[in-house]
Design a protein around this motif. Structure first.
Motif, PDB file in Angstrom:
ATOM      1  N   VAL A 182      -5.679   5.220  -8.093  1.00 45.00           N
ATOM      2  CA  VAL A 182      -5.075   4.602  -7.045  1.00 45.00           C
ATOM      3  C   VAL A 182      -4.970   5.707  -5.863  1.00 45.00           C
ATOM      4  O   VAL A 182      -4.429   6.785  -5.968  1.00 45.00           O
ATOM      5  CB  VAL A 182      -3.506   4.332  -7.511  1.00 45.00           C
ATOM      6  CG1 VAL A 182      -2.700   3.537  -6.265  1.00 45.00           C
ATOM      7  CG2 VAL A 182      -3.745   3.186  -8.737  1.00 45.00           C
ATOM      8  N   ILE A 183      -5.133   5.278  -4.469  1.00 45.50           N
ATOM      9  CA  ILE A 183      -5.071   6.033  -3.437  1.00 45.50           C
ATOM     10  C   ILE A 183      -3.483   6.521  -3.219  1.00 45.50           C
ATOM     11  O   ILE A 183      -2.982   5.679  -3.028  1.00 45.50           O
ATOM     12  CB  ILE A 183      -5.936   5.759  -2.227  1.00 45.50           C
ATOM     13  CG1 ILE A 183      -7.154   5.326  -2.398  1.00 45.50           C
ATOM     14  CG2 ILE A 183      -5.484   6.523  -0.926  1.00 45.50           C
ATOM     15  CD1 ILE A 183      -7.871   4.358  -1.439  1.00 45.50           C
ATOM     16  N   ASP A 184      -3.456   7.738  -3.101  1.00 41.63           N
ATOM     17  CA  ASP A 184      -1.998   8.116  -2.815  1.00 41.63           C
ATOM     18  C   ASP A 184      -1.694   8.748  -1.615  1.00 41.63           C
ATOM     19  O   ASP A 184      -1.958   9.552  -0.668  1.00 41.63           O
ATOM     20  CB  ASP A 184      -2.093   9.710  -3.855  1.00 41.63           C
ATOM     21  CG  ASP A 184      -0.439  10.213  -3.787  1.00 41.63           C
ATOM     22  OD1 ASP A 184       0.350   9.622  -3.322  1.00 41.63           O
ATOM     23  OD2 ASP A 184      -0.614  11.493  -3.930  1.00 41.63           O
ATOM     24  N   TRP A 185      -0.752   7.556  -1.058  1.00 41.04           N
ATOM     25  CA  TRP A 185      -0.017   7.926   0.169  1.00 41.04           C
ATOM     26  C   TRP A 185       1.490   7.978   0.096  1.00 41.04           C
ATOM     27  O   TRP A 185       2.223   7.491   0.864  1.00 41.04           O
ATOM     28  CB  TRP A 185      -0.425   6.784   1.451  1.00 41.04           C
ATOM     29  CG  TRP A 185      -1.825   6.390   1.443  1.00 41.04           C
ATOM     30  CD1 TRP A 185      -2.545   5.248   1.350  1.00 41.04           C
ATOM     31  CD2 TRP A 185      -2.662   7.452   2.085  1.00 41.04           C
ATOM     32  NE1 TRP A 185      -3.842   5.485   1.497  1.00 41.04           N
ATOM     33  CE2 TRP A 185      -3.902   6.792   2.253  1.00 41.04           C
ATOM     34  CE3 TRP A 185      -2.758   8.705   2.472  1.00 41.04           C
ATOM     35  CZ2 TRP A 185      -5.233   7.384   2.625  1.00 41.04           C
ATOM     36  CZ3 TRP A 185      -3.852   9.357   2.863  1.00 41.04           C
ATOM     37  CH2 TRP A 185      -5.164   8.775   3.074  1.00 41.04           C
ATOM     38  N   THR A 186       2.022   8.429  -0.958  1.00 46.65           N
ATOM     39  CA  THR A 186       3.336   8.410  -1.346  1.00 46.65           C
ATOM     40  C   THR A 186       3.946   9.804  -2.063  1.00 46.65           C
ATOM     41  O   THR A 186       5.084   9.901  -1.571  1.00 46.65           O
ATOM     42  CB  THR A 186       3.451   7.256  -2.540  1.00 46.65           C
ATOM     43  OG1 THR A 186       3.125   5.920  -1.908  1.00 46.65           O
ATOM     44  CG2 THR A 186       4.900   6.943  -2.772  1.00 46.65           C
ATOM     45  N   THR A 187       3.181  10.268  -2.760  1.00 46.66           N
ATOM     46  CA  THR A 187       3.780  11.500  -3.628  1.00 46.66           C
ATOM     47  C   THR A 187       4.306  12.458  -2.615  1.00 46.66           C
ATOM     48  O   THR A 187       3.822  12.661  -1.648  1.00 46.66           O
ATOM     49  CB  THR A 187       2.868  11.808  -4.846  1.00 46.66           C
ATOM     50  OG1 THR A 187       1.931  12.712  -4.248  1.00 46.66           O
ATOM     51  CG2 THR A 187       2.435  10.724  -5.837  1.00 46.66           C
ATOM     52  N   SER A 188       5.118  13.670  -3.085  1.00 47.31           N
ATOM     53  CA  SER A 188       5.455  14.699  -2.515  1.00 47.31           C
ATOM     54  C   SER A 188       4.543  15.905  -2.889  1.00 47.31           C
ATOM     55  O   SER A 188       4.925  17.118  -2.397  1.00 47.31           O
ATOM     56  CB  SER A 188       6.876  14.995  -2.906  1.00 47.31           C
ATOM     57  OG  SER A 188       7.676  14.104  -2.301  1.00 47.31           O
ATOM     58  N   GLY A 201      -5.702  -1.113  -3.612  1.00 46.48           N
ATOM     59  CA  GLY A 201      -5.709  -0.100  -4.178  1.00 46.48           C
ATOM     60  C   GLY A 201      -5.097   1.401  -3.929  1.00 46.48           C
ATOM     61  O   GLY A 201      -5.469   2.254  -4.149  1.00 46.48           O
ATOM     62  N   MET A 202      -3.968   1.065  -3.090  1.00 48.69           N
ATOM     63  CA  MET A 202      -3.337   2.206  -2.589  1.00 48.69           C
ATOM     64  C   MET A 202      -1.900   2.227  -2.592  1.00 48.69           C
ATOM     65  O   MET A 202      -1.422   0.953  -2.418  1.00 48.69           O
ATOM     66  CB  MET A 202      -3.832   2.476  -1.259  1.00 48.69           C
ATOM     67  CG  MET A 202      -3.589   1.622  -0.211  1.00 48.69           C
ATOM     68  SD  MET A 202      -4.471   1.774   1.433  1.00 48.69           S
ATOM     69  CE  MET A 202      -6.220   1.500   0.809  1.00 48.69           C
ATOM     70  N   ASN A 203      -1.189   3.190  -2.554  1.00 48.51           N
ATOM     71  CA  ASN A 203       0.434   3.272  -2.596  1.00 48.51           C
ATOM     72  C   ASN A 203       0.794   3.800  -1.525  1.00 48.51           C
ATOM     73  O   ASN A 203       0.735   5.055  -1.054  1.00 48.51           O
ATOM     74  CB  ASN A 203       0.805   4.062  -3.878  1.00 48.51           C
ATOM     75  CG  ASN A 203       1.358   3.107  -4.846  1.00 48.51           C
ATOM     76  OD1 ASN A 203       1.988   2.284  -4.678  1.00 48.51           O
ATOM     77  ND2 ASN A 203       1.309   3.444  -6.103  1.00 48.51           N
ATOM     78  N   ALA A 204       1.360   2.920  -0.529  1.00 45.20           N
ATOM     79  CA  ALA A 204       2.100   3.407   0.557  1.00 45.20           C
ATOM     80  C   ALA A 204       3.311   2.611   0.854  1.00 45.20           C
ATOM     81  O   ALA A 204       3.222   1.572   1.074  1.00 45.20           O
ATOM     82  CB  ALA A 204       1.149   3.215   1.866  1.00 45.20           C
TER      83      ALA A 204
END
Length: 476
Positions: A61-67, A398-401
């Motif tokens: 999953v493409i990560d546009w969320t985590t710190s 497929g990405m998290n934002a």
């Protein structure tokens, strides 16, 4: 998109839908205490605005969320280095077994605090359980009865909690990132209360280096000039929350204050270790007088157990990587990938059309070439409720934002909050821009009446999921 990515999106969205099922109608025979809480939560569920816990995802999953800005957690570097650091400590005791005022003030934490203070050119440092509690505890410690707190209107929630429990008599916001507004607010306090003019009462000015929802950088030099000019006696001082600049800005990721060479002008700096450092906890940088005040007057920092050896070890390791320059490549990578995103986004013809139609905007993408330093947080502003549609579209791509709306941000400023990392690739940026502009093209067709649909495809797909779940629940 891989099968695991599809499965995660469906699982996450089903859980999200289940969490938004109205509950108060099923609480007729429950205790009134519980029923009242559920009725309050249902007001958020109706608008699909309930804050819910989301399950973790794998690297597909493409990560546009985590710190995990510097990718220290994702790469495993912080984990392996912390294991080695703990082995060097020999037979250590896991728990501090007491507060800092009692048994918990162990030599190891004092040594690490000295190392952190040296890295940040500070007189002393105090390790707290989180950046949130560090902000709250610092405010609680230094504000005395009759004092004032002046804060940027978009300050983090931790500052508002700190203000509520502080002894400050005056709490005044100023317009976001506006030194002129800061001057007006400070001048009004100075004119109205002689104690601020004489220096017998103090003012704490609270700002953030990078604002967590807007991603813009504080005009700190201009703000410092205003404060020094109005209060030459030094009774107005700054608290700078560096949560999002740690590891991202400044020499070796030391933060905005050190990037600008303003260490001596900022009384309190708070750095968070659970973001770029891939660790946990927070650090307060201050002088020894403020440290004594924290010990004596901050209940949330001294009336709890001190940080454990495990926690302090992970913080030491993270700071060691910064100090040795081992994260410089990752820090530079963040700047490069954000620039690539701005370039790709602003050159997409659909984006320009969406902006002209008032459908989307990205304030940080305006004149981005003229800025020397970029934030890793980039909000994509939408119309109200559209942030949910775009979130659903990106999730199924497929990405998290994550979508952000009121009351986390002011009314009328809904957005998708994108967070960039050292591990993000150009291909992932391409996919994100394709998803954003693909959704925008779909919405433009709907609004122009050239599409038979009245809602975007992703929203229809999720609403179909919701209907299926409701049908299953209705079966006796």
């Amino acid at each position: 998109m891989s099968d695991s990515t599809t499965m995660y999106a469906e699982r996450m969205l089903k859980n999200w839908l289940n969490e938004h099922k109205l509950q108060s109608s099923m609480m007729k025979h429950a205790p009134a205490f519980d029923r009242n809480i559920e009725q309050a939560l249902d007001r958020s569920r109706v608008e699909f605005g309930l804050m819910t816990a989301k399950s973790r995802w794998d690297n597909s999953v493409i990560d546009w969320t985590t710190s995990d800005f510097l990718s220290l957690r994702r790469s495993g570097r912080i984990h392996e280095a912390t294991k080695e650091e703990l082995e060097r400590q020999g037979k250590y005791l896991l728990s501090a077994s007491g507060s800092r005022a009692q048994f918990g003030n162990h030599d190891y934490i004092l040594d690490v605090e000295r190392e952190i203070a040296q890295f940040h050119n500070a007189e002393t440092a105090w390790i707290a359980h989180s950046g949130f509690f560090a902000c709250v505890g610092a405010i609680e410690a230094v504000l005395l009865p009759g004092d004032a707190i002046v804060y940027d209107e978009l300050m983090h929630a931790s500052m508002h909690v700190g203000m509520r429990i502080s002894a400050a008599a005056h709490k005044r916001p100023f317009r976001h990132n506006d030194p002129v507004s800061l001057r007006d607010v400070l001048s009004s306090l100075k004119d109205a209360y002689p104690a601020f003019r004489s220096g017998t009462q103090s003012i704490l000015v609270c700002v953030q280096s990078i604002y967590s929802m807007d991603g813009d950088i504080c005009p700190l030099k201009e703000c410092v000039t205003v404060v020094k000019e109005l209060f030459p006696l030094g009774n107005a001082q700054f608290l700078m929350d560096e949560a999002h600049s740690s590891g991202v800005l400044g020499p070796n990721g030391a933060g905005l204050v050190q990037m600008l060479g303003l260490e001596k002008e900022i009384a309190i700096r708070v750095h968070t270790c659970s973001k770029a450092l891939g660790s946990t906890g927070g650090v307060i940088l201050c002088n020894k007088i403020i440290r004594h005040a924290i010990m004596h007057q901050s209940r949330c920092l001294t009336y709890c157990g001190a940080p454990s050896t495990l926690m302090v070890a992970s913080i030491r390791v993270g700071y060691g990587m910064l100090a040795r320059g081992e994260t410089k490549k990752a820090q530079d990578r963040i700047q490069a990938i954000v620039k690539y995103f701005f370039q790709k986004l602003t050159h997409d013809p659909v984006w320009e059309e969406a902006v002209d139609a008032g459908l989307l905007s990205c304030p940080l993408a305006e004149d981005w070439e003229q800025r020397q330093h970029h934030s890793h947080i980039v909000p994509i502003r939408t119309r109200p409720r559209h942030e949910q549609y775009l979130f659903l579209h990106m999730s199924l791509a497929g990405m998290n934002a994550h979508n952000i709306s009121y009351p986390v941000v002011p009314k009328g400023s809904s957005r998708i909050r994108m967070v960039f990392h050292a591990h993000n690739t150009e291909q992932e940026v391409d996919a994100a821009v394709t998803a954003i502009c693909g959704w925008a093209a779909e919405m433009l067709e709907i609004e122009a009446g050239t599409s038979k649909a009245t809602l975007p495809k992703a929203a229809l797909q999720v609403y179909a999921m919701q209907a299926a779940l409701a049908y299953v629940d209705s079966i006796p």
